[in-house]
Design a protein around this motif. Structure first.
Motif, PDB file in Angstrom:
ATOM      1  N   ASN A   1       0.832  -1.204   0.000  1.00 55.36           N
ATOM      2  CA  ASN A   1       0.000   0.000   0.000  1.00 55.36           C
ATOM      3  C   ASN A   1       0.864   1.251   0.000  1.00 55.36           C
ATOM      4  O   ASN A   1       1.813   1.350   0.761  1.00 55.36           O
TER       5      ASN A   1
ATOM      6  N   TYR B   1       1.960   5.039   0.762  1.00 54.75           N
ATOM      7  CA  TYR B   1       1.783   6.147   1.679  1.00 54.75           C
ATOM      8  C   TYR B   1       2.438   7.346   0.994  1.00 54.75           C
ATOM      9  O   TYR B   1       3.656   7.389   0.853  1.00 54.75           O
TER      10      TYR B   1
ATOM     11  N   THR C   1      -4.768   6.028   3.759  1.00 53.06           N
ATOM     12  CA  THR C   1      -5.824   5.109   3.370  1.00 53.06           C
ATOM     13  C   THR C   1      -7.120   5.880   3.412  1.00 53.06           C
ATOM     14  O   THR C   1      -7.168   7.003   3.889  1.00 53.06           O
TER      15      THR C   1
END
Lengths: 117, 115
Positions: free
Chosen positions: B30, B32, B52
């Motif tokens: 994921n 950032y 997120t």
């Protein structure tokens, strides 16, 4: 202090000389970082301190570069036998410790511009 | 390795017009993502971050950024640019744990807003 303070703001030196750059982080910020910004490029990671110890110095280009943070606050970046290729803006940043909310929100100083003749 | 790219060295817009500064990313896991701005003789200043959640992130000074997973982009936007927005803008990505203290920056985009 209110912000991250870096001294000197400008340093001109001759090839082969020794240089020290100082960083005074925000009070209470346990994490401290040094980045180097060359002309036309983004900042590149040099070293990270968590408290007094250098948790990651993998970005230091070679053994002429060294940094300390003896009391967990002020840090000094030291460059021995400077070379023309060391000319750049050296940025210091501080933040809350790793894992804390906002840990990746870095507050940068204005930088120390180093020119090696 | 985590990385970002800023495909435009310079962006020029007229005051009052929309401003977009482009950023694409390449990550494992994921992403950032962050935007910082650098004014002359000043340190980089944090604008906003995506961790997120909502794909549209709102930040300081009226800036926002849109996270697009399919296009691997994180473009910075401002609906109506000001002359005072003229500065150097950097996109950045956080490294993966346990090195998640480390940011990798793009090369920067110089924004000039003309009156």
């Amino acid at each position: 202090g209110a912000g991250v303070s870096q001294t000197p703001s400008n340093k001109v030196t001759e090839k082969g000389k020794y240089v020290e750059l100082r960083c005074d982080p925000i009070s209470g910020h346990t994490a401290l970082y040094w980045y180097r910004q060359s002309l036309g490029q983004g900042p590149e990671f040099l070293i990270y301190f968590q408290g007094t110890g250098a948790a990651d110095d993998s970005g230091l280009p070679n053994d002429r570069f060294f940094a300390v943070r003896p009391e967990g606050s002020v840090s000094t970046l030291k460059i021995q036998r400077t070379e023309r290729g060391d000319s750049a803006v050296y940025l210091c940043a501080s933040s809350l410790g790793q894992g804390a909310p906002g840990a990746n929100v870095l507050t940068f100083g204005a930088g120390s511009r180093l020119t090696v003749l | 390795a985590q990385s970002v790219a800023q495909p435009e060295d310079q962006v020029n817009v007229a005051e009052g017009n929309p401003l977009t500064v482009k950023c694409t990313y390449s990550v494992s896991g994921n992403p950032y993502l962050f935007w910082y701005v650098q004014y002359p003789n000043r340190g980089l200043q944090f604008l906003l971050k995506y961790i997120t959640g909502d794909n549209l992130v709102k930040g300081s000074y009226g800036f926002e950024a849109e996270f697009n997973k399919s296009q691997t982009s994180f473009h910075l936007k401002k609906p109506s640019a000001l002359v005072s927005d003229s500065a150097l803008y950097f996109c950045a990505v956080r490294d993966i744990p346990p090195n998640d203290y480390k940011l990798s920056f793009g090369a920067g985009t110089t924004v000039t807003v003309r009156a």
